[in-house]
Design a protein around this motif. Structure first.
Motif, PDB file in Angstrom:
ATOM      1  N   GLN A  33      58.120 136.216  94.738  1.00  0.00           N
ATOM      2  CA  GLN A  33      56.892 137.060  93.486  1.00  0.00           C
ATOM      3  C   GLN A  33      56.492 135.586  92.699  1.00  0.00           C
ATOM      4  O   GLN A  33      57.777 135.022  92.162  1.00  0.00           O
ATOM      5  N   VAL A  34      55.755 135.527  92.396  1.00  0.00           N
ATOM      6  CA  VAL A  34      55.118 134.305  91.010  1.00  0.00           C
ATOM      7  C   VAL A  34      54.357 135.021  90.483  1.00  0.00           C
ATOM      8  O   VAL A  34      53.513 136.472  90.481  1.00  0.00           O
ATOM      9  N   HIS A  35      54.954 135.000  88.754  1.00  0.00           N
ATOM     10  CA  HIS A  35      54.842 135.349  87.793  1.00  0.00           C
ATOM     11  C   HIS A  35      54.435 134.869  86.764  1.00  0.00           C
ATOM     12  O   HIS A  35      54.583 133.811  86.668  1.00  0.00           O
ATOM     13  N   LEU A  36      52.348 134.967  86.395  1.00  0.00           N
ATOM     14  CA  LEU A  36      51.443 134.201  86.043  1.00  0.00           C
ATOM     15  C   LEU A  36      51.679 134.304  84.519  1.00  0.00           C
ATOM     16  O   LEU A  36      50.843 136.153  84.417  1.00  0.00           O
ATOM     17  N   VAL A  37      51.361 133.766  82.713  1.00  0.00           N
ATOM     18  CA  VAL A  37      50.997 134.120  81.966  1.00  0.00           C
ATOM     19  C   VAL A  37      50.276 132.920  80.981  1.00  0.00           C
ATOM     20  O   VAL A  37      50.421 131.802  81.102  1.00  0.00           O
ATOM     21  N   GLU A  38      48.761 133.798  80.873  1.00  0.00           N
ATOM     22  CA  GLU A  38      47.915 132.881  80.527  1.00  0.00           C
ATOM     23  C   GLU A  38      48.116 132.738  78.719  1.00  0.00           C
ATOM     24  O   GLU A  38      48.640 133.626  78.294  1.00  0.00           O
ATOM     25  N   SER A  39      47.774 131.657  77.947  1.00  0.00           N
ATOM     26  CA  SER A  39      48.096 131.765  76.660  1.00  0.00           C
ATOM     27  C   SER A  39      46.751 130.506  76.188  1.00  0.00           C
ATOM     28  O   SER A  39      46.505 129.737  76.920  1.00  0.00           O
ATOM     29  N   GLY A  40      46.274 130.863  74.396  1.00  0.00           N
ATOM     30  CA  GLY A  40      45.249 130.024  74.477  1.00  0.00           C
ATOM     31  C   GLY A  40      44.293 130.251  74.477  1.00  0.00           C
ATOM     32  O   GLY A  40      43.016 129.525  73.790  1.00  0.00           O
ATOM     33  N   GLY A  41      43.741 131.393  75.065  1.00  0.00           N
ATOM     34  CA  GLY A  41      42.309 131.394  74.752  1.00  0.00           C
ATOM     35  C   GLY A  41      42.084 131.970  72.717  1.00  0.00           C
ATOM     36  O   GLY A  41      42.750 132.034  72.255  1.00  0.00           O
ATOM     37  N   GLY A  42      40.785 132.117  73.574  1.00  0.00           N
ATOM     38  CA  GLY A  42      40.532 132.642  71.541  1.00  0.00           C
ATOM     39  C   GLY A  42      38.944 132.406  71.279  1.00  0.00           C
ATOM     40  O   GLY A  42      38.211 131.952  72.114  1.00  0.00           O
ATOM     41  N   VAL A  43      38.431 132.351  70.715  1.00  0.00           N
ATOM     42  CA  VAL A  43      36.953 131.929  69.997  1.00  0.00           C
ATOM     43  C   VAL A  43      36.580 130.607  69.822  1.00  0.00           C
ATOM     44  O   VAL A  43      37.103 129.694  68.587  1.00  0.00           O
TER      45      VAL A  43
ATOM     46  N   VAL B  82      36.508 135.391  80.735  1.00  0.00           N
ATOM     47  CA  VAL B  82      38.005 135.621  80.901  1.00  0.00           C
ATOM     48  C   VAL B  82      38.911 134.328  81.956  1.00  0.00           C
ATOM     49  O   VAL B  82      38.259 134.198  82.886  1.00  0.00           O
ATOM     50  N   TYR B  83      39.771 133.751  81.609  1.00  0.00           N
ATOM     51  CA  TYR B  83      39.792 132.678  82.467  1.00  0.00           C
ATOM     52  C   TYR B  83      41.552 132.975  83.316  1.00  0.00           C
ATOM     53  O   TYR B  83      42.432 133.623  82.547  1.00  0.00           O
ATOM     54  N   TYR B  84      41.884 133.054  84.225  1.00  0.00           N
ATOM     55  CA  TYR B  84      42.726 133.760  84.841  1.00  0.00           C
ATOM     56  C   TYR B  84      43.774 132.738  85.436  1.00  0.00           C
ATOM     57  O   TYR B  84      42.398 131.255  86.098  1.00  0.00           O
ATOM     58  N   CYS B  85      44.831 132.242  85.211  1.00  0.00           N
ATOM     59  CA  CYS B  85      45.514 131.439  86.051  1.00  0.00           C
ATOM     60  C   CYS B  85      45.527 131.465  87.603  1.00  0.00           C
ATOM     61  O   CYS B  85      46.220 133.088  87.368  1.00  0.00           O
ATOM     62  N   ALA B  86      46.058 130.566  87.725  1.00  0.00           N
ATOM     63  CA  ALA B  86      46.376 131.358  89.805  1.00  0.00           C
ATOM     64  C   ALA B  86      47.319 129.920  90.245  1.00  0.00           C
ATOM     65  O   ALA B  86      47.870 129.577  90.260  1.00  0.00           O
ATOM     66  N   ALA B  87      47.757 130.495  91.490  1.00  0.00           N
ATOM     67  CA  ALA B  87      49.279 129.802  92.653  1.00  0.00           C
ATOM     68  C   ALA B  87      48.982 130.433  93.722  1.00  0.00           C
ATOM     69  O   ALA B  87      48.672 131.481  93.876  1.00  0.00           O
ATOM     70  N   ASP B  88      49.082 129.298  94.519  1.00  0.00           N
ATOM     71  CA  ASP B  88      48.808 129.024  95.984  1.00  0.00           C
ATOM     72  C   ASP B  88      50.188 128.819  96.630  1.00  0.00           C
ATOM     73  O   ASP B  88      50.592 127.459  95.884  1.00  0.00           O
ATOM     74  N   TRP B  89      50.865 129.266  97.768  1.00  0.00           N
ATOM     75  CA  TRP B  89      51.967 128.192  98.612  1.00  0.00           C
ATOM     76  C   TRP B  89      51.659 127.833  99.312  1.00  0.00           C
ATOM     77  O   TRP B  89      52.245 126.438 100.017  1.00  0.00           O
ATOM     78  N   ARG B  90      49.997 127.761  99.707  1.00  0.00           N
ATOM     79  CA  ARG B  90      49.405 126.616 100.859  1.00  0.00           C
ATOM     80  C   ARG B  90      49.550 125.444 100.221  1.00  0.00           C
ATOM     81  O   ARG B  90      49.014 124.574  99.397  1.00  0.00           O
TER      82      ARG B  90
ATOM     83  N   GLY C 298      47.946 135.957  87.078  1.00  0.00           N
ATOM     84  CA  GLY C 298      47.813 136.423  85.849  1.00  0.00           C
ATOM     85  C   GLY C 298      47.078 137.463  85.338  1.00  0.00           C
ATOM     86  O   GLY C 298      45.950 137.553  85.863  1.00  0.00           O
ATOM     87  N   LYS C 299      46.863 137.711  84.275  1.00  0.00           N
ATOM     88  CA  LYS C 299      46.601 138.456  83.464  1.00  0.00           C
ATOM     89  C   LYS C 299      45.165 138.472  82.369  1.00  0.00           C
ATOM     90  O   LYS C 299      43.984 138.925  82.314  1.00  0.00           O
ATOM     91  N   GLY C 300      45.108 136.990  82.742  1.00  0.00           N
ATOM     92  CA  GLY C 300      43.897 136.163  81.622  1.00  0.00           C
ATOM     93  C   GLY C 300      43.445 136.234  80.020  1.00  0.00           C
ATOM     94  O   GLY C 300      44.442 137.056  79.750  1.00  0.00           O
ATOM     95  N   THR C 301      43.077 135.364  79.914  1.00  0.00           N
ATOM     96  CA  THR C 301      42.413 135.056  78.548  1.00  0.00           C
ATOM     97  C   THR C 301      41.200 134.737  78.048  1.00  0.00           C
ATOM     98  O   THR C 301      41.075 133.998  78.969  1.00  0.00           O
ATOM     99  N   LEU C 302      40.623 135.987  77.355  1.00  0.00           N
ATOM    100  CA  LEU C 302      39.556 135.465  77.266  1.00  0.00           C
ATOM    101  C   LEU C 302      39.115 134.014  76.391  1.00  0.00           C
ATOM    102  O   LEU C 302      39.557 134.161  75.122  1.00  0.00           O
ATOM    103  N   VAL C 303      38.214 133.444  76.592  1.00  0.00           N
ATOM    104  CA  VAL C 303      37.490 132.625  76.071  1.00  0.00           C
ATOM    105  C   VAL C 303      36.327 132.989  75.439  1.00  0.00           C
ATOM    106  O   VAL C 303      35.498 133.266  76.582  1.00  0.00           O
ATOM    107  N   THR C 304      35.536 132.635  74.161  1.00  0.00           N
ATOM    108  CA  THR C 304      33.966 133.075  73.857  1.00  0.00           C
ATOM    109  C   THR C 304      34.050 131.489  73.195  1.00  0.00           C
ATOM    110  O   THR C 304      35.110 131.609  72.236  1.00  0.00           O
ATOM    111  N   VAL C 305      32.479 131.848  73.666  1.00  0.00           N
ATOM    112  CA  VAL C 305      32.004 130.284  73.210  1.00  0.00           C
ATOM    113  C   VAL C 305      30.636 130.848  72.029  1.00  0.00           C
ATOM    114  O   VAL C 305      29.648 131.141  72.991  1.00  0.00           O
ATOM    115  N   SER C 306      30.971 130.447  70.833  1.00  0.00           N
ATOM    116  CA  SER C 306      29.644 130.880  70.390  1.00  0.00           C
ATOM    117  C   SER C 306      28.556 129.556  70.287  1.00  0.00           C
ATOM    118  O   SER C 306      28.947 128.146  69.990  1.00  0.00           O
ATOM    119  N   PRO C 307      27.521 130.730  70.458  1.00  0.00           N
ATOM    120  CA  PRO C 307      26.200 129.015  70.104  1.00  0.00           C
ATOM    121  C   PRO C 307      26.362 128.521  68.922  1.00  0.00           C
ATOM    122  O   PRO C 307      26.741 128.514  68.072  1.00  0.00           O
TER     123      PRO C 307
END
Length: 125
Positions: A1-11, A92-100, A116-125
């Motif tokens: 099993q692979v565990h992925l944790v994202e960070s760095g999201g924001g506004v 919401v941005y998700y990190c992913a991984a694959d063995w292929r 991963g569980k995702g991290t929210l990115v919000t871009v304001s106008p």
């Protein structure tokens, strides 16, 4: 099993930059490709970028020239540098991984088995 944790999201304001990071743990020796995906509520998850074990990268057309994916195999991390952000990049941005073992562009438009569980990115106008 692979565990992925994202960070760095924001506004961030349109035109600005953000850097997302993802740390992998667990059965990391099985990982070949890693990628970033994003999802807006009510829409399907879509590919953003992928990178294989050899460092070859691929991008969705909507982010080419603005986003850069990179990985550090020694630290088991993958990052996404996002520049010139637009309001339509909000998701919401998700990190992913694959063995292929495939070329990186194989994964654009295809999913990966580990998420991963995702991290929210919000871009304001």
């Amino acid at each position: 099993q692979v565990h992925l944790v994202e960070s760095g999201g924001g506004v961030v304001q349109a035109g600005g930059s953000l850097r997302l990071s993802c740390a992998a743990s667990g059965d990391i020796v099985s990982i070949n490709a890693m990628g970033w995906y994003r999802q807006v509520p009510g829409k399907q998850r879509e590919s953003v970028a992928a990178i294989n074990n050899g460092g070859k990268t691929a991008y969705a057309e909507s982010v080419k020239g603005r986003f850069t994916i990179s990985r550090d195999n020694a630290k088991n991390t993958v990052s996404l540098q996002m520049n010139s952000l637009k309001p339509e990049d909000t998701a919401v941005y998700y990190c992913a991984a694959d063995w292929r073992v495939e070329a990186s562009d194989y994964f654009i438009g295809r999913g990966m088995p580990y998420w991963g569980k995702g991290t929210l990115v919000t871009v304001s106008p």
